[in-house]
Every structure is written in C-alpha cells, then in structure tokens.
Motif scaffolding. Sequence first.
Motif, PDB file in Angstrom:
ATOM      1  N   GLN A 273      49.547  45.212  35.937  1.00  0.00           N
ATOM      2  CA  GLN A 273      50.087  46.462  35.393  1.00  0.00           C
ATOM      3  C   GLN A 273      51.097  47.064  36.360  1.00  0.00           C
ATOM      4  O   GLN A 273      52.164  47.531  35.946  1.00  0.00           O
ATOM      5  N   ILE A 274      50.774  47.049  37.650  1.00  0.00           N
ATOM      6  CA  ILE A 274      51.704  47.583  38.655  1.00  0.00           C
ATOM      7  C   ILE A 274      52.984  46.749  38.697  1.00  0.00           C
ATOM      8  O   ILE A 274      54.094  47.288  38.751  1.00  0.00           O
ATOM      9  N   LEU A 275      52.826  45.426  38.684  1.00  0.00           N
ATOM     10  CA  LEU A 275      54.000  44.549  38.710  1.00  0.00           C
ATOM     11  C   LEU A 275      54.939  44.843  37.542  1.00  0.00           C
ATOM     12  O   LEU A 275      56.166  44.880  37.701  1.00  0.00           O
ATOM     13  N   GLN A 276      54.337  45.057  36.380  1.00  0.00           N
ATOM     14  CA  GLN A 276      55.148  45.335  35.198  1.00  0.00           C
ATOM     15  C   GLN A 276      55.754  46.739  35.251  1.00  0.00           C
ATOM     16  O   GLN A 276      56.951  46.927  34.998  1.00  0.00           O
ATOM     17  N   LYS A 277      54.946  47.722  35.621  1.00  0.00           N
ATOM     18  CA  LYS A 277      55.419  49.103  35.649  1.00  0.00           C
ATOM     19  C   LYS A 277      56.557  49.283  36.646  1.00  0.00           C
ATOM     20  O   LYS A 277      57.532  49.996  36.370  1.00  0.00           O
ATOM     21  N   GLU A 278      56.436  48.626  37.804  1.00  0.00           N
ATOM     22  CA  GLU A 278      57.461  48.781  38.842  1.00  0.00           C
ATOM     23  C   GLU A 278      58.560  47.726  38.743  1.00  0.00           C
ATOM     24  O   GLU A 278      59.447  47.691  39.596  1.00  0.00           O
ATOM     25  N   ASN A 279      58.456  46.883  37.711  1.00  0.00           N
ATOM     26  CA  ASN A 279      59.494  45.878  37.441  1.00  0.00           C
ATOM     27  C   ASN A 279      59.794  45.036  38.689  1.00  0.00           C
ATOM     28  O   ASN A 279      60.946  44.832  39.071  1.00  0.00           O
ATOM     29  N   ILE A 280      58.728  44.539  39.310  1.00  0.00           N
ATOM     30  CA  ILE A 280      58.869  43.731  40.525  1.00  0.00           C
ATOM     31  C   ILE A 280      59.208  42.295  40.139  1.00  0.00           C
ATOM     32  O   ILE A 280      58.471  41.650  39.389  1.00  0.00           O
ATOM     33  N   GLY A 281      60.299  41.799  40.669  1.00  0.00           N
ATOM     34  CA  GLY A 281      60.836  40.518  40.217  1.00  0.00           C
ATOM     35  C   GLY A 281      60.355  39.296  40.966  1.00  0.00           C
ATOM     36  O   GLY A 281      60.622  38.164  40.550  1.00  0.00           O
ATOM     37  N   ASN A 282      59.621  39.484  42.078  1.00  0.00           N
ATOM     38  CA  ASN A 282      59.156  38.350  42.873  1.00  0.00           C
ATOM     39  C   ASN A 282      57.693  38.561  43.262  1.00  0.00           C
ATOM     40  O   ASN A 282      57.328  39.626  43.761  1.00  0.00           O
ATOM     41  N   LEU A 283      56.897  37.548  43.034  1.00  0.00           N
ATOM     42  CA  LEU A 283      55.476  37.626  43.341  1.00  0.00           C
ATOM     43  C   LEU A 283      55.097  36.500  44.302  1.00  0.00           C
ATOM     44  O   LEU A 283      55.377  35.323  44.049  1.00  0.00           O
ATOM     45  N   ILE A 284      54.452  36.864  45.415  1.00  0.00           N
ATOM     46  CA  ILE A 284      53.930  35.895  46.375  1.00  0.00           C
ATOM     47  C   ILE A 284      52.405  35.900  46.272  1.00  0.00           C
ATOM     48  O   ILE A 284      51.772  36.950  46.378  1.00  0.00           O
ATOM     49  N   ILE A 285      51.827  34.718  46.033  1.00  0.00           N
ATOM     50  CA  ILE A 285      50.373  34.556  45.978  1.00  0.00           C
ATOM     51  C   ILE A 285      49.954  33.788  47.230  1.00  0.00           C
ATOM     52  O   ILE A 285      50.358  32.641  47.429  1.00  0.00           O
ATOM     53  N   ASP A 286      49.164  34.413  48.062  1.00  0.00           N
ATOM     54  CA  ASP A 286      48.814  33.858  49.373  1.00  0.00           C
ATOM     55  C   ASP A 286      47.385  33.325  49.351  1.00  0.00           C
ATOM     56  O   ASP A 286      46.421  34.095  49.320  1.00  0.00           O
ATOM     57  N   ILE A 287      47.223  32.002  49.378  1.00  0.00           N
ATOM     58  CA  ILE A 287      45.879  31.399  49.418  1.00  0.00           C
ATOM     59  C   ILE A 287      45.689  30.606  50.720  1.00  0.00           C
ATOM     60  O   ILE A 287      44.900  29.664  50.780  1.00  0.00           O
ATOM     61  N   ARG A 288      46.367  31.010  51.763  1.00  0.00           N
ATOM     62  CA  ARG A 288      46.275  30.289  53.037  1.00  0.00           C
ATOM     63  C   ARG A 288      44.888  30.404  53.664  1.00  0.00           C
ATOM     64  O   ARG A 288      44.477  29.528  54.419  1.00  0.00           O
ATOM     65  N   LYS A 289      44.158  31.482  53.375  1.00  0.00           N
ATOM     66  CA  LYS A 289      42.815  31.671  53.948  1.00  0.00           C
ATOM     67  C   LYS A 289      41.720  31.374  52.938  1.00  0.00           C
ATOM     68  O   LYS A 289      40.559  31.708  53.162  1.00  0.00           O
ATOM     69  N   ASN A 290      42.068  30.723  51.849  1.00  0.00           N
ATOM     70  CA  ASN A 290      41.119  30.537  50.748  1.00  0.00           C
ATOM     71  C   ASN A 290      40.454  29.171  50.822  1.00  0.00           C
ATOM     72  O   ASN A 290      41.105  28.138  50.678  1.00  0.00           O
ATOM     73  N   GLY A 291      39.131  29.175  51.034  1.00  0.00           N
ATOM     74  CA  GLY A 291      38.372  27.931  51.116  1.00  0.00           C
ATOM     75  C   GLY A 291      37.732  27.509  49.816  1.00  0.00           C
ATOM     76  O   GLY A 291      37.019  26.514  49.766  1.00  0.00           O
ATOM     77  N   GLY A 292      37.981  28.254  48.724  1.00  0.00           N
ATOM     78  CA  GLY A 292      37.485  27.824  47.422  1.00  0.00           C
ATOM     79  C   GLY A 292      36.488  28.783  46.817  1.00  0.00           C
ATOM     80  O   GLY A 292      36.445  29.972  47.124  1.00  0.00           O
ATOM     81  N   GLY A 293      35.657  28.246  45.924  1.00  0.00           N
ATOM     82  CA  GLY A 293      34.685  29.050  45.199  1.00  0.00           C
ATOM     83  C   GLY A 293      34.593  28.601  43.757  1.00  0.00           C
ATOM     84  O   GLY A 293      34.581  27.404  43.453  1.00  0.00           O
ATOM     85  N   ASN A 294      34.596  29.547  42.845  1.00  0.00           N
ATOM     86  CA  ASN A 294      34.424  29.279  41.417  1.00  0.00           C
ATOM     87  C   ASN A 294      35.791  29.146  40.740  1.00  0.00           C
ATOM     88  O   ASN A 294      36.553  30.106  40.660  1.00  0.00           O
TER      89      ASN A 294
END
Length: 455
Positions: A273-294
């Motif tokens: 909702q924030i991304l859309q409301k603020e019309n943010i054109g670039n999204l970075i998804i950071d999974i460098r510390k992610n060891g997994g899960g479900n």
Amino acid sequence: MREILLSKTIFTLFRVWLVIFLLSTSSTIIMAQTQILKELSREQMIQDIDTLFSTINKVHPDMYAVYPKQQLDNDIERVKSELEPSGNIFYFYKQVAPLLAKLGDGHTNTFPPLESEHYVQVFPFSVKINNLDKAISVKNDYTRMRNTIPVGAQITSINNRQSQDIVQEMLNYVSGEKEFFKIVVVERFLFTPLFYILYRDSIFNIEYMFNQKKYSVQAKSISFEEMGENPLQEGLSNLYTFRTLPDKNIGIIEFNSFTDIDRFKVFLDSTFQILQKENIGNLIIDIRKNGGGNSTLGDEFFQYISPVPFAQYGKVIVKCSDVIGNKQDDTNPNEFKIYDEEELTELIENNLRYKGNIYLLTSHYTFSAAADFSWAFKYFKMGTVVGEETGGLAVCFGDCISLELPNSGLSYGISFKKFYSYGATDENTHGTLPNYNVEAEKALDFTIDLITRNK
C-alpha cells in the motif's frame, strides 16, 4: 500434494542451536559451573552411532548422493574403533558431527550440545571469515576493556593455532552443500561454540595484523552476561522490515526469515500500500540474512511481484518410512512418492501488484526456502538478482524430522524429501546465480548506485 510442495520448513543446524542458546540464559550458565558432565560408555556411544546412521538410512531419500556408501561405512567403523572407553557429550559430538557433515546435506545435521548447558566461558570476539582464504578478522570486541583488538584487524593465530587452520577444522563439523555456505554458518553462529567445544581455552594469546603492522595481545574468556549484548541476535529480532529512500525513489524490504505466515500477510499488504501510495518506482528485496523457513510465505510474496503465473518447485521426491509415519505400504521398505511438475500458481486479482523495477539481494547464507524463492524469482523474470550465489541449491534435500539419540541425548535432523526448484534438473548443482555478482556486504550499495545510474 500442494502442502508437500509448499511446506519446506527447515530445521537447520544453526537456527536450532540459536533457539537453544537464546533460551539458555545467565542462570543456566551459573548453574553449569557446578554441573558434572555425564559420561557415556564406549558401548553407549557405539549404540548411538548405529542408531543415528540406521535411522538416516530409513528416512533420507539418498544419503549416499554426495559421499559413497563404502567410504562412509569405513569412516563410521574407524570412528567406532578409535573411541575412548568413555566420553562426555562434547567428546561424542566431536566424533559424530564430522561423519554427518560428509553427507553434504545442510538439512541433515547434528547440533552443538548446548541444551545440557555446560557452555560457561567464551571467546570474547565475534568474527568475520573471508570466503576465499578463510582469514579471520574482528567484527566486535566484547572484552572487558572493549578495545583489546581494533575492529577489522586480521587475527593470524590464537594460542599458536593459525586462523585458517582453525576455520578449516571447524568446517569439518558443519553440514552443508557448499563450502562458502558452511563458512558463513561458522562465522554467524558456530565459531564461538565450536571454539569452546574443540579447544576449551580460557586464555587466548592472539596475534593479529592491523594497518600492516603485527601485534600480540592476551585476552581472557568471558560469559555472555559480560558481553552486555548478544552478537547472535542479528537478523532475528526483525523478521521483515520496510523502509523507503524517498529522494532515490527506492523502497527496501529486509526479509530475514520465512516465518509466521499470518503476520507476513499483514506486512505485505501494508508495505505494498505504501509503495503504491508513494508511487515508488524501485523495490529492493534483501534476503541476504535469510536462512529459510516456510515456503508458503514465498507464494504470498510472489502474488505481489510476479508478472506471470509461477511455481517454486517442479518435482518433489518424498521418502516414506515408519520413522516419519508417512509409510503406507508395509511390503515396500523403501517407498517413495514422486510429485511431478505441478501446475503453475495463477495470479489472483491484486490491485497492489507491483509494477516497478525489482532487485533481489542474495548471499552465500541465503538457504532453503529463501534460496528456492530466489530461484523462482529469477526463473520467472521478476527482476534482477544482485549479490552472491545462494547457499541453498536448485536441487537439494529438505523438510526434516528432528530426533534425539537415546544414550547421549544429542539432537539431530534428517531430510526426508528431495526438492527440485522449478525448471531445475540434477545437472543444476548450484544455487541461484546473480545477474550481478557482488560481495554480499556491498550488494545494497551497489544496487542503489545501479538504480541511480539507470534513472
């Protein structure tokens, strides 16, 4: 079948150990000083070794996929023949952990035996380990003076043991498919407990290099109480967070664990909702510390970012056994169930689906469900991957049963499924390969600069 394909909940060595450790607080540490370690007889240790590997053979889809049966059998017999007449839990752990590590499966492992908490005094620094040469440098100084060794200094030896030799020895105790993944596990979670278990030092004569000069210093072991903070909590307190860089038109999701599906759904909805409301054109998804899960969290995420129908897995092979309780045919002792390419998950109507540029940051630590997520992200062309090859592979074992050995009480996990990421075959003996190969620590700055230059 849907649940099997999407429930790749991990029971990895470092996460299980960390949960145990975080629950083992100061009162336990104080009590441990007066406790006496239980002694196991040679016969009890042999019984536990036999139980361990016979159970793995019943449960694991292919326990000899990496290390040949004859070699493993020889190694097991050698270890049993060389056992001392008696030994405590730490001694036993040192015998069996290297055997398990030979299987080359990051989900089939045993854990440092800290639940019986005799882990009193520890090495007073957290460290970084260079993936290429195994050099150790200081990340944080937890000595009483807090300035015994400068942060960033390279430790060359500890008590006359060369740093690279220490790391190499520790790697023998860590389960994993790739050495670079095992190095990160040692760095982030296991250096301190393994140093204690392997060496039991309380005084550390350390030689180090700083600004191209050699120095020597002596440091004393400390308790975790004396640290004043826990260096192992990084990435665990915040499962997922979101922030924006308004001046750069960038949103950043730090996604640290595939945990708590209900909470994650709320997080995704508010974030997009924030991304859309603020019309943010670039999204970075950071999974460098992610060891997994479900992995079901990955499917939820893809409904917000995928431009096309998707799937995380193409095939899953499930080993059925009485140990797990999923065996259906008593006449077949090695029953397998194979689930071949399921239909793609269709996109649901979602007015928050993101239309901007997406970048995914990966590291050698990105493992299990996080690695599967990254593979699907790249395969279905959702965006650009920046960072390092993931520690989790495109084809790997996973979904674990957790057990405990009868005499020693040592905890261990065994994979009972083999997963093929969508589009992957047995030839894909690697993790997700980034579009831009960048050292993990520099991946975020690199990506922000890449976005800025592409404006």
